[in-house]
Design a protein around this motif. Sequence first.
Motif, PDB file in Angstrom:
ATOM      1  N   TYR A  66    -106.606 -29.661  -2.880  1.00 28.06           N
ATOM      2  CA  TYR A  66    -106.383 -27.811  -3.011  1.00 28.06           C
ATOM      3  C   TYR A  66    -105.132 -28.121  -1.518  1.00 28.06           C
ATOM      4  O   TYR A  66    -106.063 -28.436  -0.246  1.00 28.06           O
ATOM      5  N   TRP A  67    -104.319 -27.707  -1.263  1.00 25.20           N
ATOM      6  CA  TRP A  67    -103.774 -27.161  -0.386  1.00 25.20           C
ATOM      7  C   TRP A  67    -102.894 -25.552  -0.713  1.00 25.20           C
ATOM      8  O   TRP A  67    -102.529 -25.077  -1.480  1.00 25.20           O
ATOM      9  N   VAL A  68    -103.654 -24.905   1.108  1.00 31.24           N
ATOM     10  CA  VAL A  68    -103.692 -24.189   0.907  1.00 31.24           C
ATOM     11  C   VAL A  68    -103.181 -23.257   2.236  1.00 31.24           C
ATOM     12  O   VAL A  68    -102.657 -23.851   2.994  1.00 31.24           O
ATOM     13  N   ASP A  69    -102.757 -21.148   2.132  1.00 32.96           N
ATOM     14  CA  ASP A  69    -101.706 -21.119   2.477  1.00 32.96           C
ATOM     15  C   ASP A  69    -103.066 -19.952   3.476  1.00 32.96           C
ATOM     16  O   ASP A  69    -102.578 -19.037   2.451  1.00 32.96           O
TER      17      ASP A  69
ATOM     18  N   ASP B 226    -111.427 -22.528 -11.912  1.00 37.06           N
ATOM     19  CA  ASP B 226    -111.881 -21.532 -11.559  1.00 37.06           C
ATOM     20  C   ASP B 226    -111.860 -21.243 -10.188  1.00 37.06           C
ATOM     21  O   ASP B 226    -111.504 -20.043  -9.705  1.00 37.06           O
ATOM     22  N   CYS B 227    -111.748 -22.244  -9.296  1.00 35.22           N
ATOM     23  CA  CYS B 227    -111.558 -22.084  -7.334  1.00 35.22           C
ATOM     24  C   CYS B 227    -109.227 -22.181  -7.343  1.00 35.22           C
ATOM     25  O   CYS B 227    -109.406 -21.324  -6.754  1.00 35.22           O
ATOM     26  N   THR B 228    -108.757 -22.678  -8.980  1.00 40.74           N
ATOM     27  CA  THR B 228    -107.512 -22.600  -8.432  1.00 40.74           C
ATOM     28  C   THR B 228    -107.441 -21.419  -9.079  1.00 40.74           C
ATOM     29  O   THR B 228    -106.292 -20.901  -8.075  1.00 40.74           O
ATOM     30  N   ALA B 229    -107.513 -20.500 -10.034  1.00 45.55           N
ATOM     31  CA  ALA B 229    -107.321 -19.315 -10.651  1.00 45.55           C
ATOM     32  C   ALA B 229    -107.370 -18.333  -9.178  1.00 45.55           C
ATOM     33  O   ALA B 229    -106.903 -17.136  -8.543  1.00 45.55           O
ATOM     34  N   MET B 230    -108.437 -18.493  -8.504  1.00 40.41           N
ATOM     35  CA  MET B 230    -108.712 -17.358  -7.282  1.00 40.41           C
ATOM     36  C   MET B 230    -108.350 -17.641  -6.589  1.00 40.41           C
ATOM     37  O   MET B 230    -107.379 -16.336  -5.795  1.00 40.41           O
ATOM     38  N   LEU B 231    -107.890 -18.819  -6.122  1.00 41.64           N
ATOM     39  CA  LEU B 231    -106.218 -19.276  -5.155  1.00 41.64           C
ATOM     40  C   LEU B 231    -105.133 -18.573  -5.555  1.00 41.64           C
ATOM     41  O   LEU B 231    -104.970 -18.021  -4.351  1.00 41.64           O
ATOM     42  N   LYS B 232    -104.642 -18.735  -6.611  1.00 38.85           N
ATOM     43  CA  LYS B 232    -103.692 -18.043  -6.777  1.00 38.85           C
ATOM     44  C   LYS B 232    -104.033 -16.804  -7.208  1.00 38.85           C
ATOM     45  O   LYS B 232    -102.861 -16.065  -6.400  1.00 38.85           O
ATOM     46  N   GLU B 233    -104.722 -16.359  -7.177  1.00 37.58           N
ATOM     47  CA  GLU B 233    -105.407 -14.820  -7.231  1.00 37.58           C
ATOM     48  C   GLU B 233    -104.823 -14.010  -6.189  1.00 37.58           C
ATOM     49  O   GLU B 233    -104.901 -13.061  -5.212  1.00 37.58           O
ATOM     50  N   SER B 234    -105.608 -14.861  -4.631  1.00 32.21           N
ATOM     51  CA  SER B 234    -105.018 -14.262  -3.376  1.00 32.21           C
ATOM     52  C   SER B 234    -104.378 -14.501  -2.520  1.00 32.21           C
ATOM     53  O   SER B 234    -104.180 -14.665  -1.673  1.00 32.21           O
ATOM     54  N   GLY B 235    -103.586 -15.488  -3.181  1.00 30.17           N
ATOM     55  CA  GLY B 235    -102.170 -15.819  -2.752  1.00 30.17           C
ATOM     56  C   GLY B 235    -101.825 -17.085  -2.307  1.00 30.17           C
ATOM     57  O   GLY B 235    -101.070 -16.906  -1.259  1.00 30.17           O
ATOM     58  N   GLU B 236    -103.457 -17.659  -1.726  1.00 33.42           N
ATOM     59  CA  GLU B 236    -103.623 -18.950  -0.607  1.00 33.42           C
ATOM     60  C   GLU B 236    -103.569 -20.029  -1.057  1.00 33.42           C
ATOM     61  O   GLU B 236    -103.224 -20.876   0.082  1.00 33.42           O
ATOM     62  N   LEU B 237    -102.770 -20.096  -2.852  1.00 34.49           N
ATOM     63  CA  LEU B 237    -103.512 -21.798  -2.903  1.00 34.49           C
ATOM     64  C   LEU B 237    -101.662 -21.998  -2.928  1.00 34.49           C
ATOM     65  O   LEU B 237    -100.415 -21.096  -3.417  1.00 34.49           O
ATOM     66  N   VAL B 238    -101.238 -23.256  -2.700  1.00 32.47           N
ATOM     67  CA  VAL B 238     -99.734 -23.275  -2.492  1.00 32.47           C
ATOM     68  C   VAL B 238    -100.192 -24.415  -3.323  1.00 32.47           C
ATOM     69  O   VAL B 238     -98.856 -24.592  -4.334  1.00 32.47           O
ATOM     70  N   ASP B 239    -100.541 -25.443  -3.523  1.00 33.48           N
ATOM     71  CA  ASP B 239    -100.371 -26.742  -4.671  1.00 33.48           C
ATOM     72  C   ASP B 239    -102.925 -27.186  -4.491  1.00 33.48           C
ATOM     73  O   ASP B 239    -103.352 -27.089  -4.076  1.00 33.48           O
ATOM     74  N   ALA B 240    -102.299 -27.362  -5.998  1.00 29.10           N
ATOM     75  CA  ALA B 240    -103.881 -28.417  -6.550  1.00 29.10           C
ATOM     76  C   ALA B 240    -103.374 -28.740  -7.595  1.00 29.10           C
ATOM     77  O   ALA B 240    -102.865 -29.370  -8.345  1.00 29.10           O
ATOM     78  N   SER B 241    -104.095 -30.580  -6.452  1.00 33.13           N
ATOM     79  CA  SER B 241    -103.880 -31.806  -7.878  1.00 33.13           C
ATOM     80  C   SER B 241    -105.687 -32.295  -7.918  1.00 33.13           C
ATOM     81  O   SER B 241    -105.903 -32.665  -6.891  1.00 33.13           O
ATOM     82  N   GLY B 242    -105.501 -33.046  -9.041  1.00 33.23           N
ATOM     83  CA  GLY B 242    -106.421 -33.871  -9.639  1.00 33.23           C
ATOM     84  C   GLY B 242    -105.576 -35.706  -9.686  1.00 33.23           C
ATOM     85  O   GLY B 242    -104.507 -35.732 -10.739  1.00 33.23           O
TER      86      GLY B 242
END
Length: 138
Positions: free
Chosen positions: A92-95, A40-56
């Motif tokens: 999470y890598w965010v912009d 859900d965090c990943t989806a939220m950041l994608k939707e806001s355009g702030e996600l650069v990358d996410a990995s576990g």
Amino acid sequence: MPQFLLLKHYRGAPDLPEPVPPMDQWAPEDVDRHLRFLDDCTAMLKESGELVDASGLAPDRVWVQYGGTPGATPVTTDGPYPETSDLVAGWYWVDVASRERALEIAAHVSSGPGPGGKPMYEWIELRQVMFSVPVEAD
């Protein structure tokens, strides 16, 4: 706009308000709940355009060093120092527009559910990305 890594650790962060056992000791439904929260965090950041990358990352790791001569087998070890147990679990890598926004996101990630669905209040390490090298697609 600044970019930040929000780092989750398996261990090595400051103590939590209430101890939380390692995830491999959680009930399966608690693991599923936590992973859904991260999705859900990943989806939220994608939707806001702030996600650069996410990995576990898996907990298994090895340290590798150049063998000393061309063609030599790399030297490997589990790590000679106690701090090697401070392993990064994922990120999470965010912009984002500001450091303050990165802090907001980190605080939200910190609230993820642990055993019994209670918020873990885990520590999230925030590091600003100083530079990155874009990888060109073939």
